[in-house]
Design a protein around this motif. Structure first.
Motif, mmCIF file in Angstrom:
data_model
loop_
_atom_site.group_PDB
_atom_site.id
_atom_site.type_symbol
_atom_site.label_atom_id
_atom_site.label_comp_id
_atom_site.label_asym_id
_atom_site.label_seq_id
_atom_site.Cartn_x
_atom_site.Cartn_y
_atom_site.Cartn_z
ATOM 1 N N SER A 50 65.019 53.416 -22.998
ATOM 2 C CA SER A 50 66.229 52.877 -23.603
ATOM 3 C C SER A 50 66.379 51.391 -23.274
ATOM 4 N N PRO A 51 66.272 50.535 -24.292
ATOM 5 C CA PRO A 51 66.226 49.100 -24.029
ATOM 6 C C PRO A 51 67.506 48.549 -23.412
ATOM 7 N N TYR A 52 68.636 49.142 -23.738
ATOM 8 C CA TYR A 52 69.896 48.630 -23.199
ATOM 9 C C TYR A 52 69.954 48.854 -21.690
ATOM 10 N N LEU A 53 69.629 50.065 -21.294
ATOM 11 C CA LEU A 53 69.638 50.384 -19.871
ATOM 12 C C LEU A 53 68.574 49.575 -19.121
ATOM 13 N N VAL A 54 67.403 49.467 -19.715
ATOM 14 C CA VAL A 54 66.325 48.725 -19.066
ATOM 15 C C VAL A 54 66.718 47.268 -18.862
ATOM 16 N N SER A 55 67.327 46.697 -19.867
ATOM 17 C CA SER A 55 67.731 45.303 -19.772
ATOM 18 C C SER A 55 68.759 45.110 -18.656
ATOM 19 N N ALA A 56 69.701 46.031 -18.562
ATOM 20 C CA ALA A 56 70.703 45.947 -17.491
ATOM 21 C C ALA A 56 70.033 46.095 -16.129
ATOM 22 N N LEU A 57 69.070 46.991 -16.046
ATOM 23 C CA LEU A 57 68.353 47.193 -14.788
ATOM 24 C C LEU A 57 67.598 45.930 -14.378
ATOM 25 N N LYS A 58 66.989 45.279 -15.348
ATOM 26 C CA LYS A 58 66.197 44.097 -15.038
ATOM 27 C C LYS A 58 67.056 42.986 -14.459
ATOM 28 N N THR A 59 68.206 42.759 -15.084
ATOM 29 C CA THR A 59 69.116 41.743 -14.559
ATOM 30 C C THR A 59 69.551 42.121 -13.147
ATOM 31 N N LEU A 60 69.888 43.379 -12.983
ATOM 32 C CA LEU A 60 70.276 43.883 -11.664
ATOM 33 C C LEU A 60 69.209 43.586 -10.613
ATOM 34 N N HIS A 61 67.955 43.846 -10.979
ATOM 35 C CA HIS A 61 66.871 43.696 -10.015
ATOM 36 C C HIS A 61 66.661 42.241 -9.599
ATOM 37 N N LEU A 62 67.026 41.306 -10.475
ATOM 38 C CA LEU A 62 66.958 39.897 -10.078
ATOM 39 C C LEU A 62 67.857 39.653 -8.866
ATOM 40 N N HIS A 63 69.070 40.168 -8.969
ATOM 41 C CA HIS A 63 70.023 39.961 -7.874
ATOM 42 C C HIS A 63 69.596 40.716 -6.620
ATOM 43 N N LEU A 64 69.045 41.900 -6.825
ATOM 44 C CA LEU A 64 68.586 42.678 -5.681
ATOM 45 C C LEU A 64 67.476 41.954 -4.935
ATOM 46 N N ALA A 65 66.599 41.314 -5.685
ATOM 47 C CA ALA A 65 65.501 40.574 -5.057
ATOM 48 C C ALA A 65 66.045 39.493 -4.138
ATOM 49 N N ARG A 66 67.143 38.887 -4.565
ATOM 50 C CA ARG A 66 67.762 37.860 -3.717
ATOM 51 C C ARG A 66 68.279 38.454 -2.421
ATOM 52 N N ILE A 67 68.935 39.596 -2.558
ATOM 53 C CA ILE A 67 69.509 40.244 -1.381
ATOM 54 C C ILE A 67 68.411 40.708 -0.433
ATOM 55 N N ARG A 68 67.362 41.265 -1.039
ATOM 56 C CA ARG A 68 66.266 41.797 -0.215
ATOM 57 C C ARG A 68 65.726 40.709 0.692
ATOM 58 N N ARG A 69 65.712 39.505 0.183
ATOM 59 C CA ARG A 69 65.220 38.388 0.987
ATOM 60 C C ARG A 69 66.083 38.182 2.229
ATOM 61 N N LEU A 70 67.353 38.513 2.084
ATOM 62 C CA LEU A 70 68.256 38.343 3.224
ATOM 63 C C LEU A 70 68.104 39.479 4.228
ATOM 64 N N SER A 71 67.643 40.643 3.728
ATOM 65 C CA SER A 71 67.545 41.802 4.610
ATOM 66 C C SER A 71 66.359 41.661 5.542
ATOM 67 N N ARG A 72 66.557 42.087 6.736
ATOM 68 C CA ARG A 72 65.459 42.062 7.708
ATOM 69 C C ARG A 72 64.497 43.190 7.358
ATOM 70 N N ARG A 73 63.219 42.941 7.515
ATOM 71 C CA ARG A 73 62.212 43.940 7.185
ATOM 72 C C ARG A 73 62.050 44.912 8.347
ATOM 73 N N ASP A 74 63.038 45.716 8.513
ATOM 74 C CA ASP A 74 63.056 46.656 9.618
ATOM 75 C C ASP A 74 62.175 47.863 9.267
ATOM 76 N N PRO A 75 61.056 48.049 9.984
ATOM 77 C CA PRO A 75 60.130 49.139 9.643
ATOM 78 C C PRO A 75 60.805 50.499 9.648
ATOM 79 N N ILE A 76 61.736 50.695 10.564
ATOM 80 C CA ILE A 76 62.416 51.991 10.631
ATOM 81 C C ILE A 76 63.181 52.259 9.338
ATOM 82 N N ARG A 77 63.918 51.243 8.894
ATOM 83 C CA ARG A 77 64.672 51.406 7.645
ATOM 84 C C ARG A 77 63.720 51.577 6.467
#
Lengths: 220, 220
Positions: free
Chosen positions: A141-168
């Motif tokens: 579904s292109p509408y949902l996919v498009s929304a997901l893609k935009t979402l993932h851009l922002h998530l990528a930014r946040i992930r950079r802030l998150s510590r790469r904790d192996p346990i998590r």
DNA sequence: GTTATCTGTTTTGTATACACTAGCCCTGAA
DNA sequence: TTCAGGGCTAGTGTATACAAAACAGATAAC
């Protein structure tokens, strides 16, 4: 590749990886010189990024990179949770079982990847990206996919802030595996529930990390 | 108002109200002459509309207005359902009770509006828009709101295709009223469930209308 | 008869010049 | 010292000119 696409990609990367910090002011001429293209494609790229919500107009004139506060993380997850749940649900209904069976096998191996240093972590992130793409392909579904893609851009930014904790990361891998197995079993209800669990845990981790990071920075 | 905003608004309206039918090819010079601005703002408007998903690049060159097929309606609702459910849920948790109490009162009067001919129907649509805005204000989360706004652009296009069946409109008004009352009562579970019901019924109606419309057109 | 290629034309993509506006500093007066 | 006013400047917004790419049509070769 068009110069405007190049400018978009370059600016996007710089924003996601933190080269352009939140609050940075983006002047058109400055960026066009930096990227080696004229103002026209830069303008186009900037207007796209504004639609993505990665930059915003501040005090009349001047575009600045948007901030990522603790509130932003919570608010982002208020969008992420329903979107990912729906995505998992639809993937369970329609996904190509074989592909997800393969991904499940790889996720069962995730613990070893996570323990494998930087290259392993990188491989693990890559695996996650392949899962995202598999889900996107499955739902179609292109509408949902498009929304997901935009979402993932922002998530990528946040992930950079998150510590790469192996346990998590290991815990996350297990949570993800449950989702994939539900998709393989065509159990859409379980896929949705498992996604809800994963979202909840991810959000909690992101907030904890961001909080401690904020404290650390204040100290430093 | 900037020429590019003007161009965006004008093209958006033309696409939503059907002046620019799906499949219409949009040449830059042609549109810039039609709208009385130069190519630059038209280009900017077009690239925004492409991000919105209202136009798309077809076979290398040439932007065309995207189609709205039966499949598209189903796919759009696959995004709409989770988004509106989440929106209703959050509105129930955070909304200003007074505002929604007022809206509930107006929706109780909706039947009379719907029977009031074209002006009444218009007023009813206006009421729905005010509800949407109230929900957006209540949830405050910019990511979700932004996704909802894009969604509503596409919904406006579909609504134009739907026949204004007073019986369906009255039923929809009652479904909506249940949602609003749940928001007033801060019952987020009920708000979500009532939204799920409303979505299901809306989708069914949209599909039925679109199907009969398609047949009619084939006959005509 | 079909296909491939070449050329003319049209349309997009990019650069740049010009116009305009908002912000800023400097000056002068209260 | 502070506030108002008036240019000045930097930067955005728009138009247009130029470059490049894609399509269409015709012609030639197989």
């Amino acid at each position: 590749m068009r110069a405007s696409d190049k400018a978009y990609q370059a600016l996007l990367e710089d924003i996601v990886d933190g080269t352009l910090q939140p609050g940075t002011s983006l002047a058109e001429v400055e960026q066009s010189e930096r990227l080696g293209v004229s103002r026209t494609p830069v303008r186009e790229a900037l207007s796209q990024l504004r639609k993505d919500g990665l930059i915003e107009q501040t005090r009349g004139r001047g575009l600045t990179v948007t901030d990522v506060s603790l509130d932003d993380i919570v608010e982002l997850y208020e969008l992420r949770q329903p979107l990912e749940q729906q995505a998992a649900k639809l993937a369970a209904q329609r996904g190509n079982t074989q592909i997800f069976t393969q991904l499940a096998a790889e996720f069962r191996n995730a613990e070893r990847l996570i323990e494998g240093g930087d290259t392993g972590i990188k491989a693990y992130y890559n695996l996650n990206e392949r899962l995202d793409r598999a889900i996107e392909d499955a739902i179609a579904s292109p509408y949902l996919v498009s929304a997901l893609k935009t979402l993932h851009l922002h998530l990528a930014r946040i992930r950079r802030l998150s510590r790469r904790d192996p346990i998590r990361l290991k815990a996350a891998a297990i949570e993800t595996l449950v989702i994939i197995e539900a998709i393989v079993d065509r159990n859409s209800e379980l896929a949705a529930s498992a996604t809800a669990v994963h979202m909840q845990q991810s959000l909690r981790n992101a907030l904890e990390t961001a909080r401690s990071r904020a404290v650390t920075e204040r100290v430093a």
